[in-house]
Design a protein around this motif. Structure first.
Motif, PDB file in Angstrom:
ATOM      1  N   PRO A 197     -10.853   4.587 -16.801  1.00 30.20           N
ATOM      2  CA  PRO A 197     -11.768   5.351 -15.964  1.00 30.20           C
ATOM      3  C   PRO A 197     -12.913   4.545 -15.369  1.00 30.20           C
ATOM      4  O   PRO A 197     -13.468   4.938 -14.370  1.00 30.20           O
ATOM      5  CB  PRO A 197     -12.300   6.433 -16.902  1.00 30.20           C
ATOM      6  N   PHE A 198     -13.303   3.466 -15.977  1.00 29.04           N
ATOM      7  CA  PHE A 198     -14.285   2.560 -15.402  1.00 29.04           C
ATOM      8  C   PHE A 198     -13.510   1.285 -15.081  1.00 29.04           C
ATOM      9  O   PHE A 198     -13.483   0.347 -15.871  1.00 29.04           O
ATOM     10  CB  PHE A 198     -15.415   2.247 -16.388  1.00 29.04           C
ATOM     11  N   PRO A 199     -12.861   1.223 -13.926  1.00 29.65           N
ATOM     12  CA  PRO A 199     -11.898   0.154 -13.659  1.00 29.65           C
ATOM     13  C   PRO A 199     -12.475  -1.248 -13.588  1.00 29.65           C
ATOM     14  O   PRO A 199     -11.728  -2.203 -13.676  1.00 29.65           O
ATOM     15  CB  PRO A 199     -11.296   0.561 -12.317  1.00 29.65           C
ATOM     16  N   TYR A 200     -13.765  -1.403 -13.444  1.00 33.38           N
ATOM     17  CA  TYR A 200     -14.339  -2.735 -13.289  1.00 33.38           C
ATOM     18  C   TYR A 200     -15.084  -3.198 -14.525  1.00 33.38           C
ATOM     19  O   TYR A 200     -15.865  -4.125 -14.478  1.00 33.38           O
ATOM     20  CB  TYR A 200     -15.227  -2.772 -12.039  1.00 33.38           C
ATOM     21  N   GLU A 201     -14.851  -2.544 -15.638  1.00 29.88           N
ATOM     22  CA  GLU A 201     -15.468  -2.905 -16.899  1.00 29.88           C
ATOM     23  C   GLU A 201     -14.395  -3.337 -17.883  1.00 29.88           C
ATOM     24  O   GLU A 201     -13.257  -2.919 -17.805  1.00 29.88           O
ATOM     25  CB  GLU A 201     -16.249  -1.718 -17.481  1.00 29.88           C
ATOM     26  N   SER A 202     -14.774  -4.142 -18.833  1.00 34.93           N
ATOM     27  CA  SER A 202     -13.863  -4.613 -19.863  1.00 34.93           C
ATOM     28  C   SER A 202     -13.642  -3.513 -20.902  1.00 34.93           C
ATOM     29  O   SER A 202     -14.546  -2.706 -21.164  1.00 34.93           O
ATOM     30  CB  SER A 202     -14.486  -5.848 -20.517  1.00 34.93           C
ATOM     31  N   PRO A 203     -12.462  -3.459 -21.530  1.00 32.21           N
ATOM     32  CA  PRO A 203     -12.233  -2.455 -22.578  1.00 32.21           C
ATOM     33  C   PRO A 203     -13.257  -2.536 -23.708  1.00 32.21           C
ATOM     34  O   PRO A 203     -13.544  -1.538 -24.345  1.00 32.21           O
ATOM     35  CB  PRO A 203     -10.824  -2.784 -23.081  1.00 32.21           C
ATOM     36  N   SER A 204     -13.834  -3.703 -23.946  1.00 33.27           N
ATOM     37  CA  SER A 204     -14.830  -3.829 -25.010  1.00 33.27           C
ATOM     38  C   SER A 204     -16.140  -3.130 -24.647  1.00 33.27           C
ATOM     39  O   SER A 204     -16.996  -2.928 -25.499  1.00 33.27           O
ATOM     40  CB  SER A 204     -15.093  -5.302 -25.335  1.00 33.27           C
ATOM     41  N   ASP A 205     -16.313  -2.739 -23.385  1.00 35.21           N
ATOM     42  CA  ASP A 205     -17.513  -2.028 -22.948  1.00 35.21           C
ATOM     43  C   ASP A 205     -17.401  -0.523 -23.170  1.00 35.21           C
ATOM     44  O   ASP A 205     -18.374   0.198 -22.991  1.00 35.21           O
ATOM     45  CB  ASP A 205     -17.778  -2.285 -21.465  1.00 35.21           C
ATOM     46  N   ALA A 206     -16.224  -0.031 -23.529  1.00 38.90           N
ATOM     47  CA  ALA A 206     -16.013   1.401 -23.692  1.00 38.90           C
ATOM     48  C   ALA A 206     -16.765   1.916 -24.912  1.00 38.90           C
ATOM     49  O   ALA A 206     -16.772   1.297 -25.966  1.00 38.90           O
ATOM     50  CB  ALA A 206     -14.525   1.700 -23.838  1.00 38.90           C
ATOM     51  N   ALA A 207     -17.406   3.062 -24.736  1.00 42.80           N
ATOM     52  CA  ALA A 207     -18.115   3.708 -25.844  1.00 42.80           C
ATOM     53  C   ALA A 207     -17.118   4.512 -26.666  1.00 42.80           C
ATOM     54  O   ALA A 207     -16.183   5.101 -26.129  1.00 42.80           O
ATOM     55  CB  ALA A 207     -19.211   4.621 -25.308  1.00 42.80           C
ATOM     56  N   ASP A 208     -17.319   4.540 -27.957  1.00 42.38           N
ATOM     57  CA  ASP A 208     -16.455   5.308 -28.850  1.00 42.38           C
ATOM     58  C   ASP A 208     -17.000   6.729 -28.941  1.00 42.38           C
ATOM     59  O   ASP A 208     -17.567   7.131 -29.952  1.00 42.38           O
ATOM     60  CB  ASP A 208     -16.398   4.634 -30.218  1.00 42.38           C
ATOM     61  N   VAL A 209     -16.865   7.467 -27.835  1.00 42.78           N
ATOM     62  CA  VAL A 209     -17.386   8.825 -27.753  1.00 42.78           C
ATOM     63  C   VAL A 209     -16.260   9.714 -27.225  1.00 42.78           C
ATOM     64  O   VAL A 209     -15.694   9.448 -26.175  1.00 42.78           O
ATOM     65  CB  VAL A 209     -18.593   8.891 -26.788  1.00 42.78           C
ATOM     66  N   SER A 210     -15.955  10.767 -27.952  1.00 43.11           N
ATOM     67  CA  SER A 210     -14.892  11.672 -27.528  1.00 43.11           C
ATOM     68  C   SER A 210     -15.343  12.489 -26.319  1.00 43.11           C
ATOM     69  O   SER A 210     -16.547  12.634 -26.057  1.00 43.11           O
ATOM     70  CB  SER A 210     -14.508  12.618 -28.663  1.00 43.11           C
ATOM     71  N   LEU A 211     -14.387  13.051 -25.609  1.00 44.28           N
ATOM     72  CA  LEU A 211     -14.704  13.918 -24.484  1.00 44.28           C
ATOM     73  C   LEU A 211     -15.550  15.097 -24.940  1.00 44.28           C
ATOM     74  O   LEU A 211     -16.560  15.424 -24.311  1.00 44.28           O
ATOM     75  CB  LEU A 211     -13.417  14.414 -23.813  1.00 44.28           C
ATOM     76  N   ASP A 212     -15.178  15.735 -26.048  1.00 45.17           N
ATOM     77  CA  ASP A 212     -15.950  16.883 -26.544  1.00 45.17           C
ATOM     78  C   ASP A 212     -17.389  16.503 -26.845  1.00 45.17           C
ATOM     79  O   ASP A 212     -18.318  17.254 -26.533  1.00 45.17           O
ATOM     80  CB  ASP A 212     -15.293  17.474 -27.792  1.00 45.17           C
ATOM     81  N   GLN A 213     -17.599  15.326 -27.440  1.00 45.98           N
ATOM     82  CA  GLN A 213     -18.956  14.880 -27.756  1.00 45.98           C
ATOM     83  C   GLN A 213     -19.744  14.614 -26.482  1.00 45.98           C
ATOM     84  O   GLN A 213     -20.917  14.984 -26.371  1.00 45.98           O
ATOM     85  CB  GLN A 213     -18.929  13.620 -28.629  1.00 45.98           C
ATOM     86  N   ALA A 214     -19.121  13.968 -25.499  1.00 43.01           N
ATOM     87  CA  ALA A 214     -19.806  13.684 -24.226  1.00 43.01           C
ATOM     88  C   ALA A 214     -20.186  14.982 -23.516  1.00 43.01           C
ATOM     89  O   ALA A 214     -21.303  15.106 -22.998  1.00 43.01           O
ATOM     90  CB  ALA A 214     -18.924  12.822 -23.328  1.00 43.01           C
ATOM     91  N   LEU A 215     -19.278  15.948 -23.505  1.00 43.36           N
ATOM     92  CA  LEU A 215     -19.592  17.225 -22.876  1.00 43.36           C
ATOM     93  C   LEU A 215     -20.762  17.898 -23.569  1.00 43.36           C
ATOM     94  O   LEU A 215     -21.673  18.417 -22.912  1.00 43.36           O
ATOM     95  CB  LEU A 215     -18.358  18.138 -22.896  1.00 43.36           C
TER      96      LEU A 215
END
Length: 154
Positions: free
Chosen positions: A33-51
Motif C-alpha cells: 500500500p505504500f509502494p515507495y517505502e521499504s517493507p521494514s518501514d511498515a508499522a505492525d498495526v492491524s486494520l481494526d487498530q488503525a480504524l
C-alpha cells in the motif's frame, strides 16, 4: 599495493552493502500500500487498530479493502481504500465526521489514487471536520461503473 588485498577489501564492501539491503536497491517496489517505502518501514498495526485509533468506521458492505501503515515518530500514517455503493457515501462521510473539501485530491492519498488509475482532482475530496477531537483524516471518492472507490489517509 598488492592486488590481492585490494580485491579482498572490494569483496568485503560489496558483501556489506548486500547485507544492508538483501533484496537489492528495488526492494521497495514490492512494499504494497505504500509502494515507495521499504517493507521494514511498515508499522505492525492491524486494520481494526488503525480504524479505532483514527476514529474511522468502515461502511457496511465495503469490498476490495487495501490497507497499509508506516512507522513514524509521532503515531503512524496509514492509507486505506475500498469500494462501496455510491449511495452510501453521504452516510460514510457523516458518520466519520468528514467535511467536503472540493475536488483537490489530498496529498495523503494522491499516490494511491493515481496508482489505482484515477485522475487526481476528478473526485470529491474530504477532510476531518473542524471542531472534532478526532485525529486528522482525509479522503477522496471516485465513481466508476456505479461503484465508488474510497481512499482514506492520515
Amino acid at each position: 599495493m598488492p592486488l590481492m588485498p585490494v580485491l579482498f577489501v572490494g569483496v568485503l564492501l560489496a558483501g556489506g552493502l548486500a547485507a544492508c539491503d538483501p533484496d537489492g536497491l528495488h526492494s521497495a517496489e514490492h512494499a504494497g500500500p505504500f509502494p515507495y517505502e521499504s517493507p521494514s518501514d511498515a508499522a505492525d498495526v492491524s486494520l481494526d487498530q488503525a480504524l479505532s485509533d483514527h476514529g474511522v468506521r468502515l461502511p457496511e458492505g465495503a469490498e476490495g479493502i487495501s490497507y497499509g501503515a508506516l512507522k513514524a515518530l509521532d503515531g503512524y500514517p496509514f492509507n486505506l481504500q475500498f469500494s462501496m455503493p455510491c449511495d452510501g457515501v453521504p452516510a460514510f462521510v457523516q458518520e466519520n465526521r468528514l467535511a467536503s473539501a472540493g475536488k483537490k485530491t489530498p496529498d495523503e492519498v494522491l499516490t494511491e489514487v493515481m496508482d489505482a488509475g484515477f485522475t487526481p482532482d476528478a473526485g470529491a475530496a474530504y477532510l476531518r471536520a473542524e471542531g472534532t477531537k478526532l485525529p486528522k483524516v482525509v479522503g477522496a471518492v471516485f465513481e466508476r461503473s456505479g461503484n465508488c472507490r474510497t481512499f482514506v489517509g492520515a
